[in-house]
Design a protein around this motif. Structure first.
Motif, PDB file in Angstrom:
ATOM      1  N   THR A 326       8.565   4.102   9.502  1.00 33.56           N
ATOM      2  CA  THR A 326       7.223   3.563   9.244  1.00 33.56           C
ATOM      3  C   THR A 326       7.251   2.041   9.284  1.00 33.56           C
ATOM      4  O   THR A 326       6.405   1.400   9.916  1.00 33.56           O
ATOM      5  CB  THR A 326       6.708   4.025   7.865  1.00 33.56           C
ATOM      6  OG1 THR A 326       6.599   5.447   7.873  1.00 33.56           O
ATOM      7  CG2 THR A 326       5.352   3.422   7.551  1.00 33.56           C
ATOM      8  N   ASN A 330       5.511  -0.286  12.192  1.00 29.65           N
ATOM      9  CA  ASN A 330       4.553  -1.340  11.840  1.00 29.65           C
ATOM     10  C   ASN A 330       4.957  -2.696  12.412  1.00 29.65           C
ATOM     11  O   ASN A 330       4.117  -3.490  12.799  1.00 29.65           O
ATOM     12  CB  ASN A 330       4.410  -1.439  10.319  1.00 29.65           C
ATOM     13  CG  ASN A 330       3.349  -0.503   9.788  1.00 29.65           C
ATOM     14  OD1 ASN A 330       2.213  -0.520  10.250  1.00 29.65           O
ATOM     15  ND2 ASN A 330       3.712   0.340   8.836  1.00 29.65           N
ATOM     16  N   ASP A 333       5.310  -1.670  16.829  1.00 31.10           N
ATOM     17  CA  ASP A 333       4.254  -0.952  17.546  1.00 31.10           C
ATOM     18  C   ASP A 333       4.766  -0.366  18.872  1.00 31.10           C
ATOM     19  O   ASP A 333       4.229  -0.661  19.940  1.00 31.10           O
ATOM     20  CB  ASP A 333       3.061  -1.893  17.793  1.00 31.10           C
ATOM     21  CG  ASP A 333       1.879  -1.189  18.437  1.00 31.10           C
ATOM     22  OD1 ASP A 333       1.764   0.036  18.293  1.00 31.10           O
ATOM     23  OD2 ASP A 333       1.078  -1.880  19.107  1.00 31.10           O
ATOM     24  N   THR A 362       0.631   6.436   7.758  1.00 26.46           N
ATOM     25  CA  THR A 362      -0.022   5.765   8.874  1.00 26.46           C
ATOM     26  C   THR A 362      -1.503   6.108   8.892  1.00 26.46           C
ATOM     27  O   THR A 362      -1.851   7.278   8.862  1.00 26.46           O
ATOM     28  CB  THR A 362       0.592   6.250  10.216  1.00 26.46           C
ATOM     29  OG1 THR A 362       2.016   6.177  10.129  1.00 26.46           O
ATOM     30  CG2 THR A 362       0.103   5.404  11.375  1.00 26.46           C
ATOM     31  N   ALA A 366      -0.149   8.938  14.128  1.00 25.79           N
ATOM     32  CA  ALA A 366       1.212   8.436  13.898  1.00 25.79           C
ATOM     33  C   ALA A 366       1.933   8.271  15.231  1.00 25.79           C
ATOM     34  O   ALA A 366       1.575   8.891  16.227  1.00 25.79           O
ATOM     35  CB  ALA A 366       1.968   9.406  12.998  1.00 25.79           C
ATOM     36  N   CYS A 367       2.940   7.439  15.213  1.00 24.08           N
ATOM     37  CA  CYS A 367       3.737   7.191  16.422  1.00 24.08           C
ATOM     38  C   CYS A 367       4.477   8.479  16.818  1.00 24.08           C
ATOM     39  O   CYS A 367       5.116   9.113  15.980  1.00 24.08           O
ATOM     40  CB  CYS A 367       4.736   6.088  16.086  1.00 24.08           C
ATOM     41  SG  CYS A 367       5.681   5.523  17.488  1.00 24.08           S
TER      42      CYS A 367
ATOM     43  N   CYS B 268      -3.855   1.128   4.273  1.00 20.35           N
ATOM     44  CA  CYS B 268      -3.364   1.537   5.597  1.00 20.35           C
ATOM     45  C   CYS B 268      -3.060   3.019   5.645  1.00 20.35           C
ATOM     46  O   CYS B 268      -2.774   3.561   6.702  1.00 20.35           O
ATOM     47  CB  CYS B 268      -2.102   0.750   5.952  1.00 20.35           C
ATOM     48  SG  CYS B 268      -0.610   1.341   5.101  1.00 20.35           S
TER      49      CYS B 268
END
Lengths: 402, 402
Positions: A326, A330, A333, A362, A366-367, B268
């Motif tokens: 996480t 952040n 990216d 997130t 989310a990624c 966030c």
């Protein structure tokens, strides 16, 4: 006025020399090589149209690359097409090859990869290197290198360089292992120890693993974070198709991102680092197992058999990975996170808690997290392909040496 | 075989076109501009020797830049030197100017910077923008832009573009504010709202702050992490002199790196993010103060007066910053960390615990932390200089428009 505002001055790295005809020729040779490598076999006309140069200009470049043994002509294209038949060009399967080597905690490996990207020779030696002094380890490695070179030479290949993956931090000289705690090495200059006559490049295994993923992965984006594990946790940050190396070459140390700041002490000097929760040894300890033998195999086997302690340990490791990632997501990216190395084999039990942690921390989507298909082969392949890429990136250098 | 192995293919970003005479000319024009900008006044001969081109080639380029109004001749150099006296060249103090604007939570600001980097006009409007809808805010901003442009035009300057710093995330189109929680804005297209006839660039204030530090800072390295604060915590990652933007343009969100994963909920979606410990509002809350008025001024004043609650709150914020930065430093291996924005004014009380945390979590020397001299001016100056840099990076584009 969009992205170019933030581009560096054109005289940035790799562009330090003024634009000259000579520099232009070298870069255009590289364009031809990359184009044939990525899309070949191609005719001269097809290459010309793809890179936006005239057919005459491309022919001159191609002739030079054929003379240097980097491209070859496959003979006239099959009839039935419109116009004069052109001869198809392909990257040569003889000539320069990249040698990759890996000094693992539990094994040594060497391979030779040709300019087409095919592994043409390979040798492995199993057995722990933990606590062995560098001299004997390098001697064993040199034996494997000789064996692979002999095999490669029989197939008409000639080493263009040797790249060595090590489980530790490597100095900016790309030769000296500053610190490899799991081998017990400190300030070891492989440039002196390895008696090879071609260019040498030493780098961290996680960096080579990340590059392998970039070059050989299946649909890997150009911006991603690669996470791998052997004893420790390794990370590699790839930004716009380039490895982020950091000022001292130490970037990507995801394993030492604090997860629980008051957690157990870590060898790095910190507390509660990711490695204390998700490194192989930490997971084995948490599952009540001895940290030796085939560590990943045992964990995966027991998890598959439903061992509750192992599953819980892997779930907690996934949670710690999710928290550390996480923070990394952040900051960077990236387009995605790729789990490689030993983590790939444990993914079924790590991923649920990892993804849940990323998602709940997130806002918005989310990624995405995916699993590498290269697994533990990544660092070795990344090393060999680094040499191959260096040839494709500057074919004129090979021609000059040849 | 060292760094080039990891260079991207030469046809990377900004180099997508094949090498042509035309492209070479444009890049060489940029080299002349950057050289005179960094080291001028210089004679043609001095420029030629610095960029490694012939004097004749440089003269042609210089003549074009003078015709476009980007360079000017200062007249013959003072006598007494060897050889024919050359005329010294300098970057023009008239002609193209960069307009920078900042939409702050508590103010609006606009300035005009000439190609020499001097601020030539400036206008500010104090008053909160929190909760105001975008229309009226942009209307006020447009008034300030008009005022600054009128002043600049009187001095012979012509805007080459407008760059706007906003306290939020900006989409890849460099126009749309995706989310600015402290303004209450969501999906606001400034490209439509701002009635300007020159190129527009919108970016996050932390990004512009980082770029200002890179371009204007005192001895700032080319690899650093810039940390700033207004209400939230902003970060900018600069790698090898370039801003790391991330896939969606959201990189550098240091404020949402988890510090204590079980900590308070954050806007966030996460928990225990850095912003919950080191954002201005969090520090005010922790010190028992109301989060309004001149937040930084009050904190700095009370800390200077020895207020124990404020000092404790700032010490805890420094500790949280140190933990988050440990992770960031492990991932990025920057040459240094620079505190900017509001954090610069609070540095005396943040730095001791911040540095102690970084040091105790790092084996070997900790990453150096310094304080920006630009302070809260960074984002506005970074915005204006972005436009100036775009002109220096591609002077041919201005000449073509001219």
């Amino acid at each position: 006025m969009t992205a170019p505002l933030h581009e560096a001055h054109p005289a940035g790295p790799g562009r330090a020399l003024p634009d000259t005809q000579q520099g232009m020729r070298r870069r255009n040779l590289a364009r031809v090589m990359h184009t044939v490598s990525a899309e070949g076999p191609l005719s001269r006309a097809a290459v010309a149209s793809r890179i936006g140069l005239t057919r005459a200009a491309v022919s001159t470049l191609v002739d030079e690359l054929i003379r240097s043994g980097l491209l070859e002509e496959l003979g006239p294209e099959r009839p039935g097409r419109v116009g004069r038949p052109g001869s198809a060009l392909a990257v040569s399967g003889r000539g320069p090859a990249g040698l990759g080597a890996e000094v693992g905690v539990d094994h040594l490996a060497v391979c030779a990869v040709d300019l087409r990207g095919e592994v043409r020779a390979r040798a492995v030696r199993h057995g722990t290197n933990r606590g062995r002094s560098p001299g004997p380890v390098v001697e064993d490695l040199t034996g494997l290198v000789r064996q692979v070179v002999a095999e490669a030479e029989q197939e008409g290949l000639a080493p263009a360089g040797l790249a060595v993956a090590v489980p530790g931090l490597v100095a900016g000289d790309a030769r000296t292992v500053v610190r490899a705690p799991n081998l017990g090495w400190q300030d070891v200059d492989l440039g002196t120890l390895l008696p090879v006559e071609y260019p040498l490049l030493v780098d961290n295994e996680a960096n080579f693993g990340g590059l392998a993923e970039l070059w050989l992965g299946d649909g890997t984006p150009r911006d991603f974070l690669h996470v791998s594990a052997e004893i420790g946790i390794g990370g590699a940050v790839v930004v716009d198709g380039r490895l982020l190396r950091g000022t001292r070459g130490f970037a990507g140390e995801l394993g030492h991102v604090p997860v629980w700041p008051d957690g157990p002490e870590c060898g790095c000097g910190g507390r509660g680092c990711l490695e204390q929760y998700a490194g192989e040894e930490a997971v084995l300890r948490a599952a009540g197992l001895e940290p030796d033998g085939d560590r990943v195999g045992r964990l995966a086997g027991r998890a598959a058999d439903g061992d509750a302690d192992v599953r819980r340990a892997l779930r907690d490791a996934g949670e710690a990975l999710g928290i550390a990632l996480t923070g990394a997501v952040n900051l960077l990216d990236p387009e995605g996170v790729v789990l490689g190395g030993a983590l790939a084999g444990l993914a079924p039990w790590l991923l649920p808690s990892l993804r849940a942690e990323l998602a709940r921390r997130t806002a918005g989507p989310a990624c995405p997290v995916s699993v590498s298909r290269l697994g533990p082969e990544g660092p070795l392949l990344g090393a060999a392909h680094s040499v191959v890429r260096a040839v494709l990136d500057d074919p004129a250098a090979v021609a000059a040496r040849g």
